[in-house]
Design a protein around this motif. Structure first.
Motif, PDB file in Angstrom:
ATOM      1  N   UNK A 212      -7.011   0.286   2.207  1.00 44.75           N
ATOM      2  CA  UNK A 212      -6.137  -0.887   2.226  1.00 44.75           C
ATOM      3  C   UNK A 212      -4.696  -0.434   2.315  1.00 44.75           C
ATOM      4  N   UNK A 213      -4.108  -0.600   3.498  1.00 45.10           N
ATOM      5  CA  UNK A 213      -2.729  -0.228   3.769  1.00 45.10           C
ATOM      6  C   UNK A 213      -2.425   1.201   3.287  1.00 45.10           C
ATOM      7  N   UNK A 214      -3.283   2.122   3.717  1.00 42.24           N
ATOM      8  CA  UNK A 214      -3.052   3.540   3.450  1.00 42.24           C
ATOM      9  C   UNK A 214      -3.586   4.048   2.129  1.00 42.24           C
ATOM     10  N   UNK A 215      -4.086   3.170   1.269  1.00 40.04           N
ATOM     11  CA  UNK A 215      -4.635   3.598  -0.014  1.00 40.04           C
ATOM     12  C   UNK A 215      -6.165   3.453   0.005  1.00 40.04           C
ATOM     13  N   UNK A 216      -6.843   4.414  -0.622  1.00 39.84           N
ATOM     14  CA  UNK A 216      -8.302   4.438  -0.605  1.00 39.84           C
ATOM     15  C   UNK A 216      -8.851   3.933  -1.935  1.00 39.84           C
TER      16      UNK A 216
END
Length: 272
Positions: free
Chosen positions: A117-121
């Motif tokens: 989600x927007x670069x975060x896992x």
């Protein structure tokens, strides 16, 4: 005569189910997705040709292929990667609002989902959702399989780019968008494949779900390989920050609210 045909068909299916039940059922199902896009959501003042091009780009992003590997207890569902054909930031944003690879265990009723989600896992771990299925008597063939219809209702989060523009029925500009909305689910399952599985987080019917329509999105099975020579491998996602589904949805809602305000601010500036 009609009742006799139904009874005969039911007998054949029951024989098939009993036969399969004596085996270790496993398989690989391929699903394709399609989505209806409401042109009115782009606004009355938009150029028709521009709307047409945007819808075509969105369909290209939304129309994908997925693989479900399954046995009688577990399944793993993921999107088949395809070559990028554009989309840029819009495609990247849509990927953040699209469910990632999912593992389901219907015996323990557990869900594990790998989600970027927007670069975060994130690693979503939670109970499987309960679907209150209403079993119907309608039937249709999907490939070589006779399927029965089942329906249900479900509340889904009102998040993602599709919720940025205010629907007319929600009142005046600036009114808070409801956190959830109720949608209809229409599923077609086959007793000839007696596993309690389906695409995404759908399950709970006495046969594999071969087609399902939720809101404006349809997933339909295009190919099935039953009991392949090599045993199917069921993956379990393990990377990312652990989070419950409720906490993850709250995170997505917060981000959606921020993006919705930015979108409406730009829309307001264009009016003046």
């Amino acid at each position: 005569m009609k009742h006799l045909k139904i009874l005969t068909f039911a007998s054949v299916l029951l024989t098939s189910v009993i036969s399969w039940a004596q085996k270790d059922v496993q398989g690989i199902a391929y699903y394709s997705s399609s989505r209806e896009i409401d042109a009115s959501a782009f606004g009355e003042n938009e150029d028709p040709e521009r709307i047409k091009r945007r819808i075509e780009r969105m369909k290209e992003i939304f129309d994908n292929t997925f693989i479900l590997t399954f046995n009688q207890v577990e399944s793993f569902y993921k999107e088949v990667e395809k070559e990028s054909s554009g989309g840029g930031r819009w495609r990247g944003m849509m990927n953040s609002f699209t469910p990632g690879p999912q593992y389901k265990n219907v015996k323990d009723q557990k869900l594990v989902q790998d989600q970027e989600f927007f670069g975060k896992q994130f690693l979503i771990k939670d109970d499987l959702p309960k679907h209150n299925w209403v079993m119907g008597s309608e039937t249709k063939k999907i490939g070589d399989y006779m399927c029965f219809k089942a329906t249900a209702k479900r509340d889904i989060p009102n998040v993602g780019p599709g919720s940025f523009r205010r629907p007319p029925e929600q009142g005046e500009e600036g009114e808070e968008v409801p956190a959830n909305r109720e949608v209809e689910i229409e599923a077609w399952y086959s007793l000839q494949i007696p596993v309690n599985q389906g695409p995404e987080d759908y399950w709970g019917l006495p046969g594999l779900i071969l087609e399902i329509t939720v809101d404006n999105k349809t997933l339909y099975c295009s190919k099935i390989v039953m009991n392949p020579e090599e045993k199917v491998e069921i993956e379990i996602p393990s990377d990312g920050k652990e989070i419950t589904k409720a906490d993850y949805e709250a995170l997505v809602k917060k981000k959606t609210d921020e993006m919705r305000m930015q979108f409406r601010s730009r829309e307001g500036q264009r009016r003046f």
